[in-house]
Write a protein that holds these residues in place. Structure first.
Motif, short mmCIF file in Angstrom:
data_model
loop_
_atom_site.label_atom_id
_atom_site.label_comp_id
_atom_site.label_asym_id
_atom_site.label_seq_id
_atom_site.Cartn_x
_atom_site.Cartn_y
_atom_site.Cartn_z
N UNK A 9 0.84 -1.21 0.00
CA UNK A 9 0.00 0.00 0.00
C UNK A 9 0.87 1.26 0.00
N UNK A 10 1.95 1.22 0.76
CA UNK A 10 2.87 2.37 0.81
C UNK A 10 3.57 2.56 -0.54
N UNK A 11 3.86 1.42 -1.20
CA UNK A 11 4.52 1.49 -2.50
C UNK A 11 3.60 2.10 -3.55
N UNK A 12 2.32 1.73 -3.48
CA UNK A 12 1.33 2.30 -4.41
C UNK A 12 1.21 3.80 -4.20
N UNK A 13 1.17 4.23 -2.94
CA UNK A 13 1.10 5.66 -2.63
C UNK A 13 2.34 6.38 -3.16
N UNK A 14 3.52 5.75 -3.00
CA UNK A 14 4.76 6.35 -3.48
C UNK A 14 4.72 6.56 -4.98
N UNK A 15 4.24 5.54 -5.70
CA UNK A 15 4.18 5.66 -7.16
C UNK A 15 3.20 6.75 -7.57
N UNK A 16 2.07 6.84 -6.88
CA UNK A 16 1.09 7.86 -7.20
C UNK A 16 1.67 9.26 -7.00
N UNK B 265 4.84 10.05 -7.11
CA UNK B 265 5.85 10.26 -8.14
C UNK B 265 5.21 10.68 -9.45
N UNK B 266 4.10 10.01 -9.81
CA UNK B 266 3.41 10.34 -11.05
C UNK B 266 2.81 11.73 -10.99
N UNK B 267 2.25 12.12 -9.84
CA UNK B 267 1.69 13.46 -9.68
C UNK B 267 2.78 14.52 -9.76
N UNK B 268 3.95 14.19 -9.18
CA UNK B 268 5.08 15.12 -9.21
C UNK B 268 5.59 15.29 -10.64
N UNK B 269 5.66 14.20 -11.39
CA UNK B 269 6.10 14.27 -12.79
C UNK B 269 5.12 15.08 -13.61
N UNK B 270 3.82 14.86 -13.38
CA UNK B 270 2.80 15.60 -14.11
C UNK B 270 2.87 17.09 -13.79
N UNK B 271 3.13 17.41 -12.52
CA UNK B 271 3.26 18.82 -12.11
C UNK B 271 4.46 19.47 -12.80
#
Length: 420
Positions: free
Chosen positions: A395-402, A404-410
């Motif tokens: 669950x923590x890994x999924x949150x981390x990926x999310x 990261x993806x939000x940061x890349x999109x930003x």
């Protein structure tokens, strides 16, 4: 709930199982009536076992190969077909220590388990006495002690597996000298025993008596399914058996999984009151994949899980399709507690174990002047493996990926706005 409700549930299950003629024919633990596609391996086992007639039965035979390649079944089949030989078959899967392994052997020999305070040496002596009693009751002079999941003894880091193997092999010599009984220990595992860390006194005694079981091919699995289905069902469409064989031969040639696939597919069809079809087999395949990963993770060691976590992280977070052994090892060192971290060589052995379960596949690659190395690739989606390893960690890994993806999109949107 009333008794009538219980009766209704029983009737429902009976109707679902009416699709079978003899469901027991699909029991993967049952010794088969005949062997398919293993003539060479059967002959090798027989050559080792019947050498007792010349007084030279090997003290140890290593039987190894992928899961579902017929190792355990064939050892049982051969031993039960040799009238002069007694068999004691022990599954060490549930053992966590060498002492537990020894007590499991005692239990299968019909003797009482000993408390740990007695020490490993006392249990091994008790095994010798139990074998003598076992042979006396059977009125035989030769016994095969088959130890399934034999590699479990090497997971005990508190004791010395090499010493335990030495004590077992010495038993063979003692029984022959003192009682004129002949003992052959068969270690059944995914890896050849000689690959493990054994000292020279053990290696010199066990020799190189080995039987390798390759994965089953499509035609062999299909023939096994045809043999089982004739007894299990009143009628069966060969197209369904071909589909099961195709899926299983692609899945590392596991005959045991092929039989399970057919059984679970039929159970799904029966529950829906439908005729069995390839659609039900596909549904069974998806279910078994999830069950398989959960089963593997539930009975494995913490070190095995740490290495799996490293592979999942590299695949899911880093986006690596293939990961070098060195890369996996570096990630493992960031995950596993420092006080219990294993050597690079031991991690390489665990990677082989993981590959034998079918969770990953490997390919050899050239490293130029540095020789050759291995790369590993997940055979299942991280979404299946991650939760089975540790749900909180996943669950923590999924949150981390999310994140990261939000940061890349930003960052991407920010760069775009600056360029306008």
């Amino acid at each position: 709930m009333k008794k009538s409700d219980i009766d209704a549930i029983v009737d429902k299950i009976d109707k679902e199982n009416s699709i079978f003629k003899n469901k027991a024919a699909l029991d993967v633990l049952r010794t088969p009536k005949r062997v398919i596609g293993r003539n060479k391996e059967v002959e090798s086992l027989i050559r080792f076992f019947v050498s007792y007639k010349q007084g030279t039965i090997p003290p140890f035979v290593s039987v190894y190969g992928r899961s579902g390649s017929g190792k355990s079944t064939l050892v049982r089949f051969v031993c039960e077909s040799l009238d002069d030989i007694a068999l004691c078959f022990v599954n060490l899967r549930s053992a966590k220590t060498l002492f537990e392994c020894a007590n499991l052997i005692l239990s299968e020999l019909g003797a009482e388990a000993l408390p740990s305070a007695k020490g490993l040496g006392a249990v091994v002596l008790a095994i010798k006495d139990a074998i003598a009693s076992y042979l006396q009751d059977a009125k035989k002079h030769v016994i095969i002690l088959a130890l399934d999941e034999f590699d479990m003894i090497f997971y005990d880091k508190r004791n010395k597996p090499s010493d335990f193997m030495y004590k077992l092999v010495v038993l063979c010599e003692q029984l022959k000298k003192e009682k004129n009984y002949q003992l052959c220990i068969v270690g059944i595992s995914n890896n050849v025993v000689s690959e493990y860390d054994l000292d020279e006194r053990v290696r010199s005694r066990i020799g190189n008596s080995e039987v390798y079981f390759p994965a089953y091919g499509y035609e062999e699995i299909l023939e096994i399914l045809r043999m089982c289905s004739k007894e299990a069902f009143n009628e069966m469409d060969d197209v369904i058996l071909q589909h099961c064989a195709k899926l299983s031969s692609q899945d590392h040639g596991d005959a045991r999984r092929a039989i399970d696939l057919l059984r679970v597919g039929a159970e799904i069809a029966g529950a829906k009151n439908q005729a069995l079809s390839t659609k039900h087999v596909d549904q069974a395949y998806a279910k078994l994949q999830n069950d398989r990963i959960s089963e593997i993770m539930s009975r494995t060691t913490s070190q095995f899980k740490y290495v799996c976590r490293a592979i999942v992280y590299l695949s899911y977070i880093m986006g690596l399709e293939m990961a070098h052994t060195s890369k996996i090892y570096d990630e493992y060192k960031l995950i596993a507690p420092k006080e219990s971290q294993l050597t690079y060589r031991r991690i390489s052995e665990i990677l082989n174990d993981i590959e034998n379960t079918g969770i990953v596949t490997s390919q050899v690659h050239s490293r130029g002047r540095h020789g050759y190395g291995k790369q590993y690739k997940l055979e299942f989606s991280p979404n299946f493996i991650g939760p089975a390893i540790n749900s909180v960690w996943w669950d923590n890994l999924v949150k981390m990926k999310k994140q990261m993806e939000e940061s890349k999109q930003y960052d991407k949107e920010k760069k775009l706005s600056q360029s306008i």
